[in-house]
Design a protein around this motif. Structure first.
Motif, short mmCIF file in Angstrom:
data_model
loop_
_atom_site.label_atom_id
_atom_site.label_comp_id
_atom_site.label_asym_id
_atom_site.label_seq_id
_atom_site.Cartn_x
_atom_site.Cartn_y
_atom_site.Cartn_z
N ASP A 107 0.06 -2.07 -4.93
CA ASP A 107 -1.27 -2.66 -5.05
C ASP A 107 -2.16 -1.91 -6.03
O ASP A 107 -3.35 -2.22 -6.16
CB ASP A 107 -1.95 -2.70 -3.67
CG ASP A 107 -2.11 -1.32 -3.03
OD1 ASP A 107 -1.54 -0.34 -3.58
OD2 ASP A 107 -2.79 -1.22 -2.00
N ARG A 108 -1.60 -0.96 -6.75
CA ARG A 108 -2.37 -0.14 -7.68
C ARG A 108 -2.37 -0.80 -9.06
O ARG A 108 -1.49 -0.55 -9.90
CB ARG A 108 -1.79 1.28 -7.74
CG ARG A 108 -1.86 2.02 -6.39
CD ARG A 108 -1.27 3.41 -6.50
NE ARG A 108 -1.93 4.19 -7.54
CZ ARG A 108 -3.10 4.80 -7.43
NH1 ARG A 108 -3.78 4.72 -6.28
NH2 ARG A 108 -3.62 5.48 -8.43
N GLU A 109 -3.35 -1.67 -9.29
CA GLU A 109 -3.38 -2.47 -10.51
C GLU A 109 -3.41 -1.60 -11.76
O GLU A 109 -2.78 -1.94 -12.77
CB GLU A 109 -4.59 -3.40 -10.48
CG GLU A 109 -4.48 -4.48 -9.41
CD GLU A 109 -5.55 -5.55 -9.56
OE1 GLU A 109 -6.16 -5.61 -10.65
OE2 GLU A 109 -5.75 -6.30 -8.61
N ALA A 117 -4.16 6.64 0.35
CA ALA A 117 -5.34 6.55 -0.52
C ALA A 117 -5.78 7.93 -1.00
O ALA A 117 -6.50 8.05 -2.00
CB ALA A 117 -6.48 5.85 0.21
N ARG A 175 0.83 -1.21 0.00
CA ARG A 175 0.00 0.00 0.00
C ARG A 175 0.86 1.26 0.00
O ARG A 175 0.62 2.20 -0.77
CB ARG A 175 -0.92 -0.01 1.22
CG ARG A 175 -1.94 1.13 1.26
CD ARG A 175 -2.87 0.99 2.46
NE ARG A 175 -3.55 -0.29 2.46
CZ ARG A 175 -3.33 -1.26 3.35
NH1 ARG A 175 -2.44 -1.07 4.32
NH2 ARG A 175 -3.99 -2.39 3.29
N ASP A 184 -1.96 1.10 -12.34
CA ASP A 184 -0.65 1.69 -12.64
C ASP A 184 0.31 0.67 -13.25
O ASP A 184 1.37 1.05 -13.75
CB ASP A 184 -0.02 2.27 -11.37
CG ASP A 184 -0.82 3.45 -10.83
OD1 ASP A 184 -1.76 3.89 -11.51
OD2 ASP A 184 -0.50 3.91 -9.72
N GLY A 207 2.69 1.73 -3.31
CA GLY A 207 1.85 1.78 -4.50
C GLY A 207 1.88 0.52 -5.33
O GLY A 207 1.47 0.53 -6.50
N TRP A 212 -1.58 9.93 -7.13
CA TRP A 212 -0.63 8.98 -7.69
C TRP A 212 -0.43 9.24 -9.17
O TRP A 212 -1.35 9.68 -9.87
CB TRP A 212 -1.12 7.56 -7.46
CG TRP A 212 -1.04 7.14 -6.02
CD1 TRP A 212 -1.96 7.34 -5.05
CD2 TRP A 212 0.06 6.46 -5.39
NE1 TRP A 212 -1.53 6.84 -3.85
CE2 TRP A 212 -0.29 6.29 -4.03
CE3 TRP A 212 1.27 5.97 -5.83
CZ2 TRP A 212 0.54 5.65 -3.11
CZ3 TRP A 212 2.12 5.34 -4.92
CH2 TRP A 212 1.75 5.18 -3.58
#
Length: 527
Positions: free
Chosen positions: A217-219, A253, A212, A221, A215, A257
């Motif tokens: 876990d930011r699919e 969150a 987290r 991206d 970053g 980003w």
């Protein structure tokens, strides 16, 4: 049990090697550098030549006055740990070397900086790109961000891209990714110490926390780009500094980003065994490790060369071959081993709170004043009776070396042929001054699976220390990931599965390949 099944199936054996790609698909060799298209870049200065900290001071726990937390010194932190150290060239082909070692020079480890507002660095999350020595800003922080940092502190998150190693090594690649993470932990810890900062792995955080904050876990991206898996989160700064990871998780969150991850290969081979073990060792939040009450040892003897940290980490190389003739003195050998004993407040061991779980089985070949033979170095003398009971019953266990050094001779014997056999028939294990295998407490991973990668990381930390100690002794080292696991166990007479050999290493006098040209790491840097 998934971890045990993976470990057994990924073992090399004399009759068959662990599953690999069979051939190298050069058209799909992964790009060694990840980048984030569209992320603003922060250029880091190159200042290693101005760092005067001596390596011998760090290995004795003498840190300099703490440097400011600013862009210049963050740049130096990365330059001394994860940056390029040189370019090599042969036959029209160029490749980069880095300060942190990597299996096959494939570098699966990525690094992320998580910082409050600092001079010349805005608060937020950054990806470190070693190719140009720049930060790519992945997230701009909100106004509440700085409240999570109490004391002078920053965070460094490390992750792995398994495909970079699996492209060449197949199933066994997961092990090597964890070795490389351990190399990086030690490299970052020593670089931080060179700046007077303390580095500590936050062992209580879970994998989801690391993902987290970095970053990962930011699919959206990543899209079709190869995913990264979280490894560790390191706190760097004042000894008493604290970071509120929960608050940062909430605030991340709300960040803005930016950046799209680059794709490293057009094609891939899926290794479900790596995915399975990664899922099995997923680390939850845990209680902080109890800080080990380590014994007080005298400082290790001074190495042969009194080098500054910057020169040492940039000259570190993996030996490709040894001369098979030259030896080292017993004094240099003892000093080298002494420096891998964990000591309070001494990097890189100060980065971890728990007691050591990895010990060294040494095959000594050419150490003047010491019998060739099989030796054991206990990095925690408290396990003497347990390891003695686990190994062959008729070993001598004769204490040798300085009084405080838990080094024992098991049998005097010329083991060069055994060393070469165990290390997949590689001559480098026999032509050295000594070779070794690292015995880790595998039983921990059978009881708590998330400790499995931690054992390999501890091995990697030891490996990085051995690399630097070898250079400081005017020698050279190299990590060996290809070895016959159970052949090493048979050599030791090791019974049961509580202990397993998890990494091999060898040190000697190198032979240089005059055909290779060496070039500076960042000459003519274009940004």
């Amino acid at each position: 049990m998934t971890v045990r099944a993976y470990h057994e199936n990924s073992k090399h054996r004399p009759e068959r090697y662990a599953l690999g790609p069979g051939r190298l698909d050069w058209a799909n060799q992964p790009d060694p550098w990840r980048s984030y298209a569209g992320a603003p870049r922060v250029v880091l200065p190159l200042a290693a030549d101005a760092c005067e900290t001596r390596y011998n001071d760090l290995r004795r726990g003498r840190l300099p006055v703490a440097a400011p937390l600013d862009r210049a010194h963050i740049g130096l932190l990365f330059e001394l740990s994860l940056a390029l150290s040189a370019w090599k060239e042969f036959g029209g082909t160029r490749w980069a070397l880095r300060c942190n070692p990597s299996s096959g020079n494939l570098h699966p480890t990525e690094a992320y900086l998580i910082v409050p507002a600092l001079p010349d660095v805005a608060a937020g999350v950054y990806h470190y790109s070693s190719r140009e020595h720049v930060l790519e800003q992945r997230a701009g922080a909100t106004n509440e961000w700085d409240a999570a940092f109490r004391g002078r502190a920053l965070l460094v998150a490390l992750s792995s891209i398994h495909w970079r190693e699996a492209w060449k090594y197949g199933m066994r690649a997961y092990r090597y990714c964890q070795h490389d993470c351990g190399h990086a932990i030690a490299a970052v810890s020593l670089a931080a110490a060179a700046l007077g900062w303390r580095a500590r792995v936050l062992d209580e955080v879970g994998d989801d926390d690391v993902a987290r904050l970095a970053g990962l876990d930011r699919e959206a991206d990543f899209g079709t780009a190869e995913r990264e898996v979280p490894d560790v989160l390191m706190l760097i700064g004042d000894a008493q500094a604290v970071v509120d990871v929960d608050l940062l998780g909430v605030l991340s969150a709300r960040c803005a980003w930016q950046g799209q991850a680059s794709r490293l290969s057009t094609g891939h081979v899926h290794w479900h065994e790596i995915d399975d073990v990664q899922a099995a060792v997923h680390k939850p939040r845990t209680a902080p490790e109890a800080v080990a009450d380590l014994p007080t040892f005298p400082a290790p003897s001074e190495p042969t060369l009194d080098l500054c940290v910057a020169a040492l980490v940039r000259q570190r190389r993996s030996a490709l071959a040894f001369d098979g003739v030259s030896g080292m003195t017993a004094e240099a050998f003892f000093a080298l081993l002494d420096a891998v004993l964990p000591r309070q407040g001494v990097p890189p061991w100060s980065a971890c709170a728990s007691r050591p779980q990895v010990h060294l089985a040494l095959l000594v070949h050419r150490v003047t004043g010491l019998d060739p033979g099989l030796y054991i170095l206990l990095r925690d003398a408290a396990v003497l009776d347990e390891l003695r009971a686990a190994l062959r019953a008729d070993w001598l266990w004769h204490k040798v070396g300085p009084t405080h050094l838990p080094l024992y001779l098991l049998i005097p014997y010329d083991l060069r042929a055994s060393a070469q056999l165990v290390c997949c028939h590689q001559e480098i294990a026999a032509d050295s001054c000594f070779a070794l295998g690292m015995l880790g407490r595998f039983g921990l991973a059978q009881r708590e699976p998330w400790r499995y990668p931690a054992l390999f990381r501890e091995c990697g930390m030891i490996g990085q220390a051995l690399y630097l100690e070898a250079e400081a002794a005017a020698l050279r080292g190299t990590g060996i990931g290809c070895y016959f696991d159970d052949s090493m166990h048979e050599l030791l007479g090791l019974a049961g599965s509580e202990w397993q050999s998890l990494y091999h290493f060898t040190v000697g006098v190198p032979t240089e390949d005059a055909r290779l040209s060496s070039l500076p790491p960042y000459s003519g840097r274009q940004l």
